[in-house]
Design an enzyme around this catalytic site. Structure first.
Site, mmCIF file in Angstrom:
data_model
loop_
_atom_site.group_PDB
_atom_site.id
_atom_site.type_symbol
_atom_site.label_atom_id
_atom_site.label_comp_id
_atom_site.label_asym_id
_atom_site.label_seq_id
_atom_site.Cartn_x
_atom_site.Cartn_y
_atom_site.Cartn_z
ATOM 1 N N GLY A 44 -1.306 10.653 0.532
ATOM 2 C CA GLY A 44 -0.379 9.846 -0.247
ATOM 3 C C GLY A 44 0.070 8.642 0.556
ATOM 4 O O GLY A 44 0.054 8.667 1.803
ATOM 5 N N CYS B 146 3.726 12.237 7.723
ATOM 6 C CA CYS B 146 3.809 10.922 7.076
ATOM 7 C C CYS B 146 2.961 9.943 7.882
ATOM 8 O O CYS B 146 3.021 9.956 9.115
ATOM 9 C CB CYS B 146 5.266 10.467 7.047
ATOM 10 S SG CYS B 146 5.497 8.861 6.266
ATOM 11 N N LEU B 147 2.211 9.099 7.195
ATOM 12 C CA LEU B 147 1.362 8.133 7.910
ATOM 13 C C LEU B 147 2.198 7.120 8.695
ATOM 14 O O LEU B 147 1.684 6.501 9.619
ATOM 15 C CB LEU B 147 0.426 7.416 6.930
ATOM 16 C CG LEU B 147 -0.647 8.315 6.274
ATOM 17 C CD1 LEU B 147 -1.438 7.527 5.239
ATOM 18 C CD2 LEU B 147 -1.577 8.913 7.320
ATOM 19 N N HIS C 28 7.627 13.192 -1.958
ATOM 20 C CA HIS C 28 7.668 12.501 -0.663
ATOM 21 C C HIS C 28 7.426 10.996 -0.857
ATOM 22 O O HIS C 28 8.143 10.163 -0.286
ATOM 23 C CB HIS C 28 6.599 13.122 0.252
ATOM 24 C CG HIS C 28 6.383 12.445 1.569
ATOM 25 N ND1 HIS C 28 6.590 13.086 2.778
ATOM 26 C CD2 HIS C 28 5.962 11.191 1.891
ATOM 27 C CE1 HIS C 28 6.307 12.249 3.764
ATOM 28 N NE2 HIS C 28 5.924 11.088 3.258
ATOM 29 N N GLU C 29 6.442 10.654 -1.705
ATOM 30 C CA GLU C 29 6.113 9.233 -1.898
ATOM 31 C C GLU C 29 7.209 8.516 -2.688
ATOM 32 O O GLU C 29 7.543 7.366 -2.383
ATOM 33 C CB GLU C 29 4.763 9.076 -2.601
ATOM 34 C CG GLU C 29 3.571 9.707 -1.883
ATOM 35 C CD GLU C 29 3.460 9.351 -0.402
ATOM 36 O OE1 GLU C 29 3.915 8.258 -0.010
ATOM 37 O OE2 GLU C 29 2.949 10.180 0.369
ATOM 38 N N GLN D 124 5.149 1.272 2.906
ATOM 39 C CA GLN D 124 4.438 1.607 4.149
ATOM 40 C C GLN D 124 3.413 0.540 4.529
ATOM 41 O O GLN D 124 2.969 0.499 5.681
ATOM 42 C CB GLN D 124 3.744 2.970 4.022
ATOM 43 C CG GLN D 124 4.717 4.132 3.893
ATOM 44 C CD GLN D 124 3.981 5.447 3.802
ATOM 45 O OE1 GLN D 124 3.588 5.861 2.729
ATOM 46 N NE2 GLN D 124 3.778 6.109 4.930
ATOM 47 N N HIS E 4 9.944 7.423 -0.508
ATOM 48 C CA HIS E 4 9.670 6.174 0.222
ATOM 49 C C HIS E 4 10.175 4.957 -0.560
ATOM 50 O O HIS E 4 10.648 3.983 0.032
ATOM 51 C CB HIS E 4 8.164 5.990 0.442
ATOM 52 C CG HIS E 4 7.624 6.659 1.677
ATOM 53 N ND1 HIS E 4 8.006 6.294 2.950
ATOM 54 C CD2 HIS E 4 6.696 7.641 1.838
ATOM 55 C CE1 HIS E 4 7.341 7.028 3.834
ATOM 56 N NE2 HIS E 4 6.551 7.863 3.194
HETATM 57 NI NI NI Z 1 5.253 9.256 4.052
#
Ligand code: NI
Length: 174
Positions: free
Chosen positions: A45, A94-95, A136-137, A50, A140
């Site tokens: 995701g 998380c990326l 989660h997304e 991000q 963000h």
């Molecule tokens: Ni994340």
């Protein structure tokens, strides 16, 4: 085109994002780039902030079985319209916070409404990893990270690790 992923801490990861008003070529390109960036990372995701775009766009593909066809999804203005009382705990990452994982509790099942790239409103109920990922997304898009669910000590420890990682990367000119 693969875009670079911002690493926490970064002020752009803490801001609420603006709704997408219409599906433009720019929005379509952003969705395609975000999917390429997510798959390349690799991740399941990714949210627009991000990659430094403060717009309510997320992408995801939680199909983990390599035998199954991928399911790349682009969701514009996603919102949770129903959440189960039943909770699920998942070891999240998380990326934007590489190599750090922690258990987070979230509703186990959620119904999400969004606009697709054709401008059509969609609704779907997600469970399992998909439910965790979509929540989660969406977080963000509201400037919230999974570490915000942790206690202050754990959060500070992870943040310090990320500051160190960013200093190292800056020194290496990456
Ligand atoms: Ni994340």
């Amino acid at each position: 085109m693969i875009r670079s992923i911002l690493i926490h801490p970064d002020p752009r990861l803490k801001k609420p994002c603006a709704p997408v008003a219409a599906v433009t070529d720019e929005v379509r390109a952003l969705g395609a780039d975000m999917l390429s960036t997510m798959y390349a990372a690799p991740g399941i995701g990714l949210a627009a902030p991000q990659v430094g775009v403060l717009s309510r766009v997320i992408v995801m593909d939680c199909v983990k079985d390599p035998e199954l066809p991928p399911r790349p999804m682009v969701l514009l203005n996603p919102q949770v319209i129903w959440a189960s009382e039943e909770m699920n705990t998942y070891d999240e990452g998380c990326l934007s916070i590489p190599d750090q994982y922690a258990e987070v509790d979230r509703p186990a099942v959620v119904t999400v409404r969004w606009m697709d790239l054709e401008g059509v409103t969609q609704e779907e109920t997600f469970d399992g990893l998909w439910a965790t990922c979509v929540q989660h997304e969406i977080d963000h898009l509201n400037g919230k990270l999974f570490i915000d669910y942790l206690g202050p000590l754990k959060r500070q420890m992870i943040t310090r690790r990320m500051e160190k990682l960013k200093r190292e990367r800056a020194r290496e000119g990456v």
